[in-house]
Motif scaffolding. Structure first.
Motif, PDB file in Angstrom:
ATOM      1  N   TYR A 144      46.947  26.763  15.061  1.00  0.00           N
ATOM      2  CA  TYR A 144      45.915  26.430  13.938  1.00  0.00           C
ATOM      3  C   TYR A 144      46.230  27.715  13.062  1.00  0.00           C
ATOM      4  O   TYR A 144      46.646  28.699  13.221  1.00  0.00           O
ATOM      5  N   THR A 145      45.817  27.440  11.930  1.00  0.00           N
ATOM      6  CA  THR A 145      45.991  28.437  10.819  1.00  0.00           C
ATOM      7  C   THR A 145      44.462  29.181  10.461  1.00  0.00           C
ATOM      8  O   THR A 145      43.315  28.433  10.539  1.00  0.00           O
ATOM      9  N   ARG A 146      44.720  30.580  10.356  1.00  0.00           N
ATOM     10  CA  ARG A 146      43.240  31.190  10.266  1.00  0.00           C
ATOM     11  C   ARG A 146      43.657  32.152   9.328  1.00  0.00           C
ATOM     12  O   ARG A 146      44.721  32.603   9.037  1.00  0.00           O
ATOM     13  N   ASN A 147      42.439  33.014   8.885  1.00  0.00           N
ATOM     14  CA  ASN A 147      42.519  34.161   8.207  1.00  0.00           C
ATOM     15  C   ASN A 147      42.718  35.226   9.461  1.00  0.00           C
ATOM     16  O   ASN A 147      41.794  35.392   9.972  1.00  0.00           O
ATOM     17  N   GLU A 148      44.022  35.855   9.357  1.00  0.00           N
ATOM     18  CA  GLU A 148      44.221  36.938  10.509  1.00  0.00           C
ATOM     19  C   GLU A 148      44.108  38.376   9.994  1.00  0.00           C
ATOM     20  O   GLU A 148      44.563  38.368   8.622  1.00  0.00           O
ATOM     21  N   PRO A 149      43.428  39.088  10.567  1.00  0.00           N
ATOM     22  CA  PRO A 149      43.137  40.728  10.009  1.00  0.00           C
ATOM     23  C   PRO A 149      44.764  41.350   9.675  1.00  0.00           C
ATOM     24  O   PRO A 149      45.676  40.934  10.514  1.00  0.00           O
ATOM     25  N   CYS A 150      44.764  41.584   8.602  1.00  0.00           N
ATOM     26  CA  CYS A 150      46.076  42.025   8.121  1.00  0.00           C
ATOM     27  C   CYS A 150      46.813  43.198   9.163  1.00  0.00           C
ATOM     28  O   CYS A 150      46.080  44.298   9.041  1.00  0.00           O
ATOM     29  N   ALA A 151      47.905  43.285   9.403  1.00  0.00           N
ATOM     30  CA  ALA A 151      48.530  44.336  10.172  1.00  0.00           C
ATOM     31  C   ALA A 151      48.688  45.390   9.493  1.00  0.00           C
ATOM     32  O   ALA A 151      48.767  46.609  10.248  1.00  0.00           O
ATOM     33  N   SER A 152      49.169  45.219   8.304  1.00  0.00           N
ATOM     34  CA  SER A 152      49.585  46.329   7.469  1.00  0.00           C
ATOM     35  C   SER A 152      48.847  47.369   7.233  1.00  0.00           C
ATOM     36  O   SER A 152      48.680  48.701   7.247  1.00  0.00           O
ATOM     37  N   LYS A 211      47.023  42.183  -0.685  1.00  0.00           N
ATOM     38  CA  LYS A 211      46.381  42.438  -1.879  1.00  0.00           C
ATOM     39  C   LYS A 211      44.823  43.026  -1.722  1.00  0.00           C
ATOM     40  O   LYS A 211      43.914  42.476  -2.580  1.00  0.00           O
ATOM     41  N   GLY A 212      44.437  43.509  -0.727  1.00  0.00           N
ATOM     42  CA  GLY A 212      43.194  44.232  -0.672  1.00  0.00           C
ATOM     43  C   GLY A 212      42.150  43.318  -0.057  1.00  0.00           C
ATOM     44  O   GLY A 212      40.924  43.764   0.095  1.00  0.00           O
ATOM     45  N   LYS A 213      42.493  42.155   0.375  1.00  0.00           N
ATOM     46  CA  LYS A 213      41.445  41.392   0.971  1.00  0.00           C
ATOM     47  C   LYS A 213      41.096  41.664   2.704  1.00  0.00           C
ATOM     48  O   LYS A 213      40.055  41.369   2.921  1.00  0.00           O
ATOM     49  N   GLY A 214      42.246  42.414   3.160  1.00  0.00           N
ATOM     50  CA  GLY A 214      42.010  42.793   4.489  1.00  0.00           C
ATOM     51  C   GLY A 214      42.452  41.583   5.555  1.00  0.00           C
ATOM     52  O   GLY A 214      42.587  41.908   6.658  1.00  0.00           O
ATOM     53  N   TYR A 215      43.055  40.692   5.077  1.00  0.00           N
ATOM     54  CA  TYR A 215      43.355  39.554   6.184  1.00  0.00           C
ATOM     55  C   TYR A 215      44.503  38.691   5.240  1.00  0.00           C
ATOM     56  O   TYR A 215      44.759  38.716   4.120  1.00  0.00           O
ATOM     57  N   VAL A 216      45.226  37.899   6.151  1.00  0.00           N
ATOM     58  CA  VAL A 216      46.676  37.132   5.578  1.00  0.00           C
ATOM     59  C   VAL A 216      46.118  35.877   6.167  1.00  0.00           C
ATOM     60  O   VAL A 216      45.691  35.776   7.413  1.00  0.00           O
ATOM     61  N   ARG A 217      46.533  34.598   5.571  1.00  0.00           N
ATOM     62  CA  ARG A 217      46.718  33.334   6.023  1.00  0.00           C
ATOM     63  C   ARG A 217      47.998  33.305   6.833  1.00  0.00           C
ATOM     64  O   ARG A 217      49.233  33.281   6.565  1.00  0.00           O
ATOM     65  N   LYS A 218      47.437  32.886   8.264  1.00  0.00           N
ATOM     66  CA  LYS A 218      48.784  32.700   9.055  1.00  0.00           C
ATOM     67  C   LYS A 218      48.461  31.648  10.308  1.00  0.00           C
ATOM     68  O   LYS A 218      47.358  31.355  10.842  1.00  0.00           O
ATOM     69  N   GLU A 219      49.591  31.106  10.706  1.00  0.00           N
ATOM     70  CA  GLU A 219      49.283  30.280  11.839  1.00  0.00           C
ATOM     71  C   GLU A 219      49.328  31.078  13.227  1.00  0.00           C
ATOM     72  O   GLU A 219      49.994  32.189  13.516  1.00  0.00           O
ATOM     73  N   THR A 220      48.308  30.939  14.092  1.00  0.00           N
ATOM     74  CA  THR A 220      47.831  31.492  15.355  1.00  0.00           C
ATOM     75  C   THR A 220      48.305  30.586  16.535  1.00  0.00           C
ATOM     76  O   THR A 220      48.042  29.441  16.360  1.00  0.00           O
ATOM     77  N   VAL A 221      48.983  31.165  17.245  1.00  0.00           N
ATOM     78  CA  VAL A 221      49.233  30.369  18.765  1.00  0.00           C
ATOM     79  C   VAL A 221      48.269  30.919  19.822  1.00  0.00           C
ATOM     80  O   VAL A 221      48.500  32.140  20.128  1.00  0.00           O
ATOM     81  N   VAL A 222      47.511  30.287  20.435  1.00  0.00           N
ATOM     82  CA  VAL A 222      46.926  30.805  21.763  1.00  0.00           C
ATOM     83  C   VAL A 222      47.008  29.848  22.854  1.00  0.00           C
ATOM     84  O   VAL A 222      47.150  28.371  22.738  1.00  0.00           O
ATOM     85  N   THR A 223      47.232  30.601  24.117  1.00  0.00           N
ATOM     86  CA  THR A 223      47.265  29.755  25.390  1.00  0.00           C
ATOM     87  C   THR A 223      46.036  29.648  25.985  1.00  0.00           C
ATOM     88  O   THR A 223      45.653  30.714  26.236  1.00  0.00           O
ATOM     89  N   LEU A 224      45.771  28.618  26.506  1.00  0.00           N
ATOM     90  CA  LEU A 224      44.481  28.496  27.105  1.00  0.00           C
ATOM     91  C   LEU A 224      44.788  28.094  28.526  1.00  0.00           C
ATOM     92  O   LEU A 224      45.659  27.049  28.782  1.00  0.00           O
ATOM     93  N   ASN A 225      44.037  28.821  29.577  1.00  0.00           N
ATOM     94  CA  ASN A 225      44.236  28.308  31.017  1.00  0.00           C
ATOM     95  C   ASN A 225      42.832  27.734  31.170  1.00  0.00           C
ATOM     96  O   ASN A 225      42.025  28.359  31.414  1.00  0.00           O
ATOM     97  N   ILE A 226      43.105  26.535  31.122  1.00  0.00           N
ATOM     98  CA  ILE A 226      41.917  25.543  31.387  1.00  0.00           C
ATOM     99  C   ILE A 226      41.470  25.440  32.825  1.00  0.00           C
ATOM    100  O   ILE A 226      42.359  24.783  33.538  1.00  0.00           O
ATOM    101  N   PRO A 227      40.395  25.705  33.407  1.00  0.00           N
ATOM    102  CA  PRO A 227      40.013  25.944  34.835  1.00  0.00           C
ATOM    103  C   PRO A 227      39.668  24.279  35.284  1.00  0.00           C
ATOM    104  O   PRO A 227      39.531  23.504  34.423  1.00  0.00           O
ATOM    105  N   ALA A 228      40.146  23.872  36.542  1.00  0.00           N
ATOM    106  CA  ALA A 228      39.796  22.655  36.955  1.00  0.00           C
ATOM    107  C   ALA A 228      38.213  22.254  36.868  1.00  0.00           C
ATOM    108  O   ALA A 228      37.347  23.122  37.262  1.00  0.00           O
ATOM    109  N   GLY A 229      38.055  21.044  36.471  1.00  0.00           N
ATOM    110  CA  GLY A 229      36.701  20.587  36.522  1.00  0.00           C
ATOM    111  C   GLY A 229      36.206  20.585  34.970  1.00  0.00           C
ATOM    112  O   GLY A 229      34.947  20.376  34.784  1.00  0.00           O
ATOM    113  N   ALA A 230      36.764  20.765  33.808  1.00  0.00           N
ATOM    114  CA  ALA A 230      36.531  20.876  32.471  1.00  0.00           C
ATOM    115  C   ALA A 230      35.909  19.415  32.236  1.00  0.00           C
ATOM    116  O   ALA A 230      36.611  18.537  32.804  1.00  0.00           O
ATOM    117  N   ASP A 231      35.196  19.310  31.488  1.00  0.00           N
ATOM    118  CA  ASP A 231      34.303  18.098  31.178  1.00  0.00           C
ATOM    119  C   ASP A 231      34.143  17.831  29.735  1.00  0.00           C
ATOM    120  O   ASP A 231      34.404  18.884  28.849  1.00  0.00           O
TER     121      ASP A 231
END
Length: 382
Positions: A144-152, A211-231
């Motif tokens: 997904y795409t989000r405003n990610e804290p600027c690393a610089s 540019k002083g905003k403190g964040y950049v627009r960036k695609e983020t990849v997250v891996t989820l370990n979904i436990p058994a029994g999710a509903d």
């Protein structure tokens, strides 16, 4: 009244409610309207905010006292009324009355005027799971795409994260104090500093990447370990994977809400599985071993002779395995009546029915007896 909302009505308590009553009512309503349970529901979010606002006032003795005073004296703070107490004097003869309101009304504004390094907004994503993935647990990659804290600049908005100075107007607190003389005496209001936007610092040299905003627009990849029994409507919260704060605060969270697809064989309720098992007339009448599908593999189950359609058997430990325990499986037997019989098969069934004793079909006999008692005649001989 300065505030037209009735906080007592919002929490569903009366004005004589104790602190314990208010606390209990607040907890109940917070659970009812929590945004995690109502993703993307603007009405629930507004109600949640309103409940928190009411609790913030009524759970604080000073704020509640000031609020009750406003309820009893509408328009008092705007200068309406009280002309018989000595004009515009300021209650000098009432022993520090102005100081009391000074404390109370400054308390009302302290939470809303806190420095602006607030947490970023949460992001809610829906993920569709197959029935078996939800039942057994799985790993999913979310993009997904989000405003990610600027690393610089580490989210500060300043070049190299250091090119800023302490705000000289608020002294780095992010707040400024406004004093006003009113009918009740001197009131103090705290607000976010307009010179630094409540951050407590001024950027000397802006970060070239954000540019002083403190964040950049960036695609983020997250891996989820979904436990058994999710509903369906269960969720996982990934702390810090939401939107970056525009004011140097911590990022919000990622809330992943699950929607589980239906299955052609299984149905579930919590940890228990339900299977509708069709069997032949022969198996139902004579009994026999059948193969029953499970989550991981099929297993053998013995159907007793004389099993009626609709009979439910419970097999313990064959439900879903979750972190809170293992459920059971409920097998509902459906006896399938054959169709399109041949002439020979029909003749055999006629002979079989003629040879069947009434004791072998007690439900039919009981039904016939009841009808005969009701109408005075055998329904099978009409």
């Amino acid at each position: 009244m300065a505030n037209s909302k009735n906080y007592y009505e919002i929490l569903g308590v009366d004005r004589k409610a104790s602190e314990a009553d208010i606390k209990a009512a607040y907890r109940k309503l917070v659970k009812m309207y929590h945004p995690d349970l109502h993703p993307n529901d603007a009405n629930a979010a507004a109600k949640f905010k309103e409940v928190n606002e009411a609790n913030e006032v009524l759970s604080d003795p000073q704020k509640r006292a000031a609020y009750d005073y406003e309820l009893d004296h509408p328009g008092a703070r705007s200068g309406g009324g009280f002309s018989g107490f000595g004009g515009s004097g300021g209650f000098s003869g009432f022993g520090g009355f102005g100081d009391i309101f000074n404390d109370i009304f400054s308390g009302f504004t302290s939470s809303s005027s806190a420095r602006a390094d607030t947490q970023g907004e949460d992001i809610t994503k829906e993920v569709v799971l197959s029935f078996l993935d939800a039942a057994k647990g799985c790993t999913k990659e979310i993009r997904y795409t989000r405003n990610e804290p600027c690393a610089s600049c580490k989210g500060t908005g300043a070049k190299n994260g250091t090119a800023y100075k302490t705000c000289d107007k608020c002294g780095g607190s992010g707040q400024v104090r406004y004093t006003q003389d009113t009918l009740f005496g001197r009131t103090i209001r705290m607000a976010a500093c307009d010179a630094c936007g409540g951050t407590g610092k001024k950027i000397v040299d802006f970060c070239p990447d954000c540019k002083g905003k403190g964040y950049v627009r960036k695609e983020t990849v997250v891996t989820l370990n979904i436990p058994a029994g999710a509903d369906t409507n269960s969720y996982i919260r990934k702390k810090g994977y939401g939107q970056a704060s525009a004011n140097g605060g911590a990022p919000g969270d990622l809330i992943v809400v699950f929607r589980v697809e239906p299955h052609k064989i299984f149905k579930r309720k919590d940890k228990d599985l339900y299977v509708e098992l069709p069997v032949s007339f022969k198996t139902a009448a004579l009994g026999g071993k059948v193969r029953v599908p499970g989550i991981d593999e099929t297993f053998e189950y013995l159907i007793p002779d004389g099993t009626q359609s609709g009979t439910v058997f419970c097999v313990r430990g064959k439900g879903l395995k979750t972190r809170t325990g293992t459920g059971n499986m409920y097998i509902s037997v459906v006896v399938e009546v054959p169709t399109k019989l041949s002439r020979e098969q029909k003749a055999e069934l006629e002979k079989f029915d003629a040879d069947t004793d009434a004791k072998q079909t007690p439900k039919i006999k009981n039904f016939r007896d009841n009808v005969q008692a009701m109408y005075g005649q055998d329904p099978y001989k009409v």
